[in-house]
Design a protein around this motif. Structure first.
Motif, PDB file in Angstrom:
ATOM      1  N   CYS A 496      -9.764  -3.656   6.624  1.00 37.29           N
ATOM      2  CA  CYS A 496     -10.048  -3.971   5.226  1.00 37.29           C
ATOM      3  C   CYS A 496      -8.762  -3.905   4.415  1.00 37.29           C
ATOM      4  CB  CYS A 496     -11.069  -3.002   4.640  1.00 37.29           C
ATOM      5  SG  CYS A 496     -11.687  -3.526   3.024  1.00 37.29           S
ATOM      6  N   GLN A 497      -8.497  -4.973   3.627  1.00 37.12           N
ATOM      7  CA  GLN A 497      -7.223  -5.095   2.930  1.00 37.12           C
ATOM      8  C   GLN A 497      -7.301  -4.798   1.437  1.00 37.12           C
ATOM      9  OE1 GLN A 497      -5.613  -8.984   3.814  1.00 37.12           O
ATOM     10  NE2 GLN A 497      -5.921  -8.751   6.021  1.00 37.12           N
ATOM     11  N   ASN A 498      -8.499  -4.511   0.920  1.00 35.39           N
ATOM     12  CA  ASN A 498      -8.606  -4.289  -0.527  1.00 35.39           C
ATOM     13  C   ASN A 498      -9.491  -3.085  -0.855  1.00 35.39           C
ATOM     14  OD1 ASN A 498     -11.046  -5.515   0.179  1.00 35.39           O
ATOM     15  ND2 ASN A 498     -11.201  -6.621  -1.779  1.00 35.39           N
ATOM     16  N   LEU A 499      -9.363  -2.035  -0.053  1.00 36.15           N
ATOM     17  CA  LEU A 499     -10.133  -0.807  -0.249  1.00 36.15           C
ATOM     18  C   LEU A 499      -9.199   0.394  -0.205  1.00 36.15           C
ATOM     19  CD1 LEU A 499     -12.904   0.747  -0.381  1.00 36.15           C
ATOM     20  CD2 LEU A 499     -12.820   0.773   2.131  1.00 36.15           C
ATOM     21  N   ALA A 532      -4.056   0.150  -6.471  1.00 39.29           N
ATOM     22  CA  ALA A 532      -4.989  -0.972  -6.561  1.00 39.29           C
ATOM     23  C   ALA A 532      -4.521  -1.989  -7.593  1.00 39.29           C
ATOM     24  CB  ALA A 532      -6.385  -0.448  -6.917  1.00 39.29           C
ATOM     25  N   ALA A 533      -4.108  -1.498  -8.753  1.00 38.64           N
ATOM     26  CA  ALA A 533      -3.627  -2.396  -9.807  1.00 38.64           C
ATOM     27  C   ALA A 533      -2.368  -3.134  -9.374  1.00 38.64           C
ATOM     28  CB  ALA A 533      -3.366  -1.593 -11.078  1.00 38.64           C
ATOM     29  N   MET A 534      -1.479  -2.434  -8.687  1.00 40.62           N
ATOM     30  CA  MET A 534      -0.239  -3.073  -8.241  1.00 40.62           C
ATOM     31  C   MET A 534      -0.516  -4.121  -7.177  1.00 40.62           C
ATOM     32  SD  MET A 534       2.402   0.178  -8.248  1.00 40.62           S
ATOM     33  CE  MET A 534       3.832  -0.856  -7.995  1.00 40.62           C
ATOM     34  N   ASP A 537      -1.504  -7.180  -9.070  1.00 37.84           N
ATOM     35  CA  ASP A 537      -0.367  -7.798  -9.749  1.00 37.84           C
ATOM     36  C   ASP A 537       0.563  -8.509  -8.772  1.00 37.84           C
ATOM     37  OD1 ASP A 537      -1.309  -6.854 -12.153  1.00 37.84           O
ATOM     38  OD2 ASP A 537      -0.001  -5.097 -12.188  1.00 37.84           O
ATOM     39  N   LEU A 538       0.737  -7.927  -7.584  1.00 36.32           N
ATOM     40  CA  LEU A 538       1.680  -8.477  -6.610  1.00 36.32           C
ATOM     41  C   LEU A 538       1.024  -9.457  -5.656  1.00 36.32           C
ATOM     42  CD1 LEU A 538       3.585  -5.157  -5.802  1.00 36.32           C
ATOM     43  CD2 LEU A 538       4.429  -7.075  -7.170  1.00 36.32           C
ATOM     44  N   GLY A 539      -0.306  -9.563  -5.714  1.00 37.32           N
ATOM     45  CA  GLY A 539      -1.008 -10.483  -4.831  1.00 37.32           C
ATOM     46  C   GLY A 539      -0.907 -10.112  -3.371  1.00 37.32           C
ATOM     47  N   CYS A 540      -0.905  -8.828  -3.076  1.00 43.01           N
ATOM     48  CA  CYS A 540      -0.755  -8.382  -1.695  1.00 43.01           C
ATOM     49  C   CYS A 540      -1.892  -7.434  -1.327  1.00 43.01           C
ATOM     50  CB  CYS A 540       0.585  -7.682  -1.483  1.00 43.01           C
ATOM     51  SG  CYS A 540       0.777  -6.139  -2.415  1.00 43.01           S
ATOM     52  N   SER A 541      -2.037  -7.163  -0.042  1.00 38.40           N
ATOM     53  CA  SER A 541      -3.027  -6.190   0.407  1.00 38.40           C
ATOM     54  C   SER A 541      -2.608  -4.798  -0.054  1.00 38.40           C
ATOM     55  CB  SER A 541      -3.139  -6.206   1.932  1.00 38.40           C
ATOM     56  OG  SER A 541      -1.954  -5.681   2.523  1.00 38.40           O
ATOM     57  N   GLN A 543      -2.267  -2.339   1.735  1.00 30.72           N
ATOM     58  CA  GLN A 543      -1.329  -1.804   2.735  1.00 30.72           C
ATOM     59  C   GLN A 543       0.101  -2.257   2.480  1.00 30.72           C
ATOM     60  OE1 GLN A 543      -4.214  -3.349   3.500  1.00 30.72           O
ATOM     61  NE2 GLN A 543      -5.457  -1.817   4.565  1.00 30.72           N
ATOM     62  N   LYS A 544       0.262  -3.375   1.747  1.00 31.04           N
ATOM     63  CA  LYS A 544       1.589  -3.947   1.544  1.00 31.04           C
ATOM     64  C   LYS A 544       2.189  -3.602   0.178  1.00 31.04           C
ATOM     65  CE  LYS A 544       2.270  -6.522   5.337  1.00 31.04           C
ATOM     66  NZ  LYS A 544       1.060  -6.280   6.125  1.00 31.04           N
ATOM     67  N   VAL A 545       1.551  -2.750  -0.586  1.00 26.92           N
ATOM     68  CA  VAL A 545       2.114  -2.351  -1.878  1.00 26.92           C
ATOM     69  C   VAL A 545       3.464  -1.672  -1.641  1.00 26.92           C
ATOM     70  CG1 VAL A 545       1.829  -0.812  -3.854  1.00 26.92           C
ATOM     71  CG2 VAL A 545      -0.113  -2.127  -3.005  1.00 26.92           C
ATOM     72  N   PRO A 546       4.544  -2.158  -2.263  1.00 31.22           N
ATOM     73  CA  PRO A 546       5.875  -1.554  -2.029  1.00 31.22           C
ATOM     74  C   PRO A 546       5.899  -0.104  -2.516  1.00 31.22           C
ATOM     75  CG  PRO A 546       6.068  -3.684  -3.126  1.00 31.22           C
ATOM     76  CD  PRO A 546       4.620  -3.308  -3.181  1.00 31.22           C
ATOM     77  N   TYR A 547       6.236   0.792  -1.618  1.00 28.74           N
ATOM     78  CA  TYR A 547       6.170   2.199  -2.000  1.00 28.74           C
ATOM     79  C   TYR A 547       7.165   2.539  -3.097  1.00 28.74           C
ATOM     80  CZ  TYR A 547       6.405   7.205  -2.144  1.00 28.74           C
ATOM     81  OH  TYR A 547       6.406   8.495  -2.605  1.00 28.74           O
ATOM     82  N   ASP A 548       8.340   1.927  -3.105  1.00 29.07           N
ATOM     83  CA  ASP A 548       9.327   2.287  -4.126  1.00 29.07           C
ATOM     84  C   ASP A 548       8.800   1.979  -5.530  1.00 29.07           C
ATOM     85  OD1 ASP A 548       9.427  -0.456  -3.690  1.00 29.07           O
ATOM     86  OD2 ASP A 548      11.603  -0.593  -3.918  1.00 29.07           O
ATOM     87  N   LYS A 549       8.069   0.868  -5.664  1.00 31.15           N
ATOM     88  CA  LYS A 549       7.492   0.519  -6.969  1.00 31.15           C
ATOM     89  C   LYS A 549       6.331   1.452  -7.316  1.00 31.15           C
ATOM     90  CE  LYS A 549       8.737  -4.383  -6.729  1.00 31.15           C
ATOM     91  NZ  LYS A 549       9.770  -4.276  -7.786  1.00 31.15           N
ATOM     92  N   LEU A 550       5.517   1.787  -6.310  1.00 29.38           N
ATOM     93  CA  LEU A 550       4.410   2.712  -6.534  1.00 29.38           C
ATOM     94  C   LEU A 550       4.934   4.082  -6.931  1.00 29.38           C
ATOM     95  CD1 LEU A 550       1.403   3.454  -6.397  1.00 29.38           C
ATOM     96  CD2 LEU A 550       1.684   3.828  -3.933  1.00 29.38           C
TER      97      LEU A 550
END
Length: 716
Positions: A496-499, A532-534, A537-541, A543-550
């Motif tokens: 699952c890519q959006n949970l 989730a919000a990021m 905004d980034l159009g990614c799963s 799992q792919k949210v960039p940790y440095d930005k988070l």
């Protein structure tokens, strides 16, 4: 599953179930699914827990459309459901919206009208590890249930967040997954919620499971993740929640000494299993009861429907064996009330009656909840009415009762059962005991925990000698705050890519025993919604949210992601290793062989604690400190330890360097000359590609051997 004595409460449980079904039927007279037009949101949060609250607020503050779909009428889970004596651990690592909640509680109690039954001065300021009311930090950690609920309700109103209550996920057919993404969820009343990202903020992990995400129920074996305190813990007796604290052993049979007479209620005849092995059992649940001794606000304990004194025969035998500490966990909260928790060999924990709860359908769960309520109400009535209860206990208990001004729509009984553990996600990264004690580094921190790795008892069994014993109770230090990985909040990408799952994260049973605290759930809810919000905004799963930005966003919002210097000041003598020059390896990172005991009883130390060998002098204890040095060259090696006159004067230390091994003897009875913290072992040449090591043993020593830290300093 064996449920000792369960039939005695079937009638009560059935009546509760009938009432619940009647109530649902009243809302839906046709008893059929009601069609409802679907609605779209950026983020859909399922659950009414404290994590659901912070998730919603964080999402709204990120500019996202958000809804809380709550199966509960009351918001806040255990935080508003009786757990007012906050299991907070180290307050220095509680940040973000979690800390804001405790600030808002503090604000509530600044109003003199909040102190209806007691003045602040009469209340005192007792807390768990710190003061209850921290005026300097403007936080309050101990509170009444209705105050917590009011804080959440007001907070959500301020943020303009919509909550749909009494909406129960259709766990069989209500989760639509397309291309490994949840498209929508539908509740039993027919309401459908479409979202870009979903957050499962339930204690049970119902949305996670319905979406097809991997999870685990029960205890893993110690071998599964290389742990020590997982699996069956026969013979491990932590806390005082076992029968060895009694003056004499307790017989489990109806006719004492006669196994053919049958087993008394609340004792299982089944074998407990072998030490360290896995099982499907879970730690006990209970209601965190809010009680009061104020006459004007007190409702006396009444005889519950279906009450059977035989259910408490074991309690009578515990009293006969000398137990008198019933009131140990009547922890005080404001206005002459308590957060009353389990304590002792037999108490409010309903051991062995919840094994099927995590996977059970809603009807079965209601039955389990009703049985727990019947057990605890019966336990209270037994204490005030049974002649086998010592008079001094019965007389004191009669001064207590349920408060009239708490849980007013639920017969003054808590609306939330303490679901200490249910499902736990299994992702690509699993938080384990080794991460919590810092033996293994934790990547991509999105929050911190610090509470003891804590499991309540899992089963009550009969020992081979023929006596009653409890099993599963664990209390083991995490050796200071620890990071919680972002990867433990997200499922495997192929599933699952959006949970995101902040309340049932990917963790072992014993690691979850610390993570499961309410302040941590609020921390993880905040971080999950930010991610989730990021991802939107980034159009990614997720799992792919960039940790440095988070990480950047979480820090900007006040989250604490690494151990702050203040957290090392326990007892005023801890030194932050990050503030020390060179390369420092603390005792928590050393490879230990033999029995070592953590301590903070004397001297000055690095980090949160040091360890000693209990003066066993057997030569079997070793501690290996290994460091990866940044470059070839000469380094001074320092060995830190707290001095005491009972220490060994001849501690063997071996320094492994590029030119071989150098052996030295350290006198730990003398105060270390360098900042009262460490001694120099000498200057040696080290090669970057060969691990630098210092090995300490207790071979032929003449006192306690203490290990704290080793430091490598570049030397010209």
């Amino acid at each position: 599953m064996y449920r000792p004595g369960f039939s005695m409460y079937r009638l009560y449980a059935h009546s509760m179930l009938v009432l619940a079904i009647a109530w649902i039927a009243a809302l839906n007279p046709t008893n059929s699914v009601v069609a409802s037009q679907s609605e779209d949101f950026d983020i859909v949060i399922y659950g009414g827990t404290s994590a659901a609250m912070t998730s919603a607020i964080a999402a709204k503050r990120m500019g996202k459309s958000v809804i809380v779909v709550s199966p509960d009428k009351h918001l806040g889970g255990l935080t508003s459901g009786g757990l007012g004596w906050t299991d907070s651990g180290d307050k220095a690592v509680i940040g973000g919206l979690s800390r804001e909640f405790y600030h808002r509680v503090w604000q509530q109690y600044q109003d003199k009208d909040a102190w209806r039954w007691q003045s602040p001065s009469d209340y005192g300021n007792k807390g768990q590890g710190t003061v209850a009311i921290d005026g300097e930090q403007r936080t309050m950690w101990i509170f009444e249930p209705h105050v917590a609920e009011k804080v959440y309700e007001t907070w959500l109103q301020e943020e303009g967040i919509r909550v749909d209550r009494d909406r129960w996920l259709d766990r069989e057919n209500g989760v639509q997954v397309v291309d490994n993404k949840i498209k929508s969820i539908t509740t039993l009343d027919g309401s459908t919620y479409v979202g870009k990202v979903f957050i499962d903020a339930t204690y049970e992990g119902d949305l996670m499971a319905a979406a097809g995400v991997s999870y685990h129920v029960g205890r893993e074996s110690n071998a599964t993740y290389g742990e020590t305190f997982n699996g069956v813990q026969v013979g491990v007796l932590h806390h005082s929640h076992h029968f060895d604290v009694l003056k004499r052993r307790v017989d489990p049979y109806v006719v004492p000494g006669d196994s053919s007479s049958g087993v008394i209620a609340r004792v299982s005849p089944d074998p407990p299993g072998e030490f360290g092995t896995a099982d499907r059992k879970i730690q006990a649940y209970c209601f965190r009861m809010c009680l009061t001794d104020h006459p004007e606000n007190r409702i006396p304990f009444a005889k519950p429907d279906g009450y059977d004194p035989k259910q408490y025969e074991l309690m009578a035998r515990v009293f006969a064996a000398g137990w008198m500490n019933v009131f140990e966990k009547f922890d005080p909260i404001p206005n002459r009330k308590t957060d009353t928790n389990n304590h002792g060999p037999m108490s409010t924990d309903n051991i062995g009656y919840n094994y099927d709860y995590p996977e059970a359908d809603y009807a079965r769960r209601r039955e389990i909840i009703a049985e727990h309520e019947a057990y605890q109400r019966g336990w209270l009535y037994f204490l005030v009415s049974d002649p086998r209860v010592p008079p001094e206990i019965a007389d004191t208990i009669r001064k207590w009762g349920l408060p009239k001004d708490e849980f007013v729509d639920n017969n003054n009984w808590p609306h939330q059962l303490y679901i200490r553990e249910a499902r736990r996600m299994v992702s690509d990264f699993v938080m384990t005991e080794n991460h919590l004690v810092k033996k293994i580094p934790t990547p991509n921190s999105v929050g911190m925990g610090s509470y003891t790795m804590d499991s309540h008892n899992v089963q009550r069994y009969i020992t081979p000698e023929g006596y009653v014993q409890n099993e599963g109770d664990i209390a083991h230090s995490t050796r200071g705050p620890y990071a919680i990985a972002y990867d433990s909040l997200v499922p495997k990408e192929a599933e699952c890519q959006n949970l995101l799952v902040p309340v049932c994260p990917s963790s072992s049973h014993i690691a979850f025993g610390s993570i499961r605290m309410e302040p941590v759930f609020m921390i993880l809810g905040h971080s999950a919604a930010t991610a989730a919000a990021m991802s939107i905004d980034l159009g990614c799963s997720v799992q792919k949210v960039p940790y440095d930005k988070l990480e950047e966003k979480l820090l900007a919002d006040g989250q604490v992601l690494t151990t702050p210097a203040a957290a090392y000041k326990e007892h005023g003598r801890g030194v932050d290793p990050k503030q020390m020059a060179g390369v420092v390896v603390d005792n928590i990172q050393a490879e230990l062989v033999g029995s070592w005991t953590l301590s903070t009883s004397s001297g000055k130390w690095v980090g949160h604690d040091y360890a000693h060998d209990s003066d066993i002098r057997n030569g079997n204890n070793t501690a290996t400190f290994s460091a990866a040095l940044p470059s070839d060259g000469r380094y001074e090696v320092r060995f830190a330890f707290p001095q005491n006159n009972n220490r060994a004067s001849n501690v063997p230390v071996a320094i492994h360097h590029a030119d071989g091994v150098t052996h030295v003897s350290v006198n730990q009875r003398k105060t270390p000359p360098i900042d009262d913290l460490s001694v120099s072992l000498g200057v040696f040449r080290f090669a970057k590609d060969v691990p630098a090591q210092v090995v300490v043993t207790n071979k032929d020593t003449d006192g306690y051997v203490v290990i704290d830290a080793v430091q490598w300093l570049p030397s010209e």
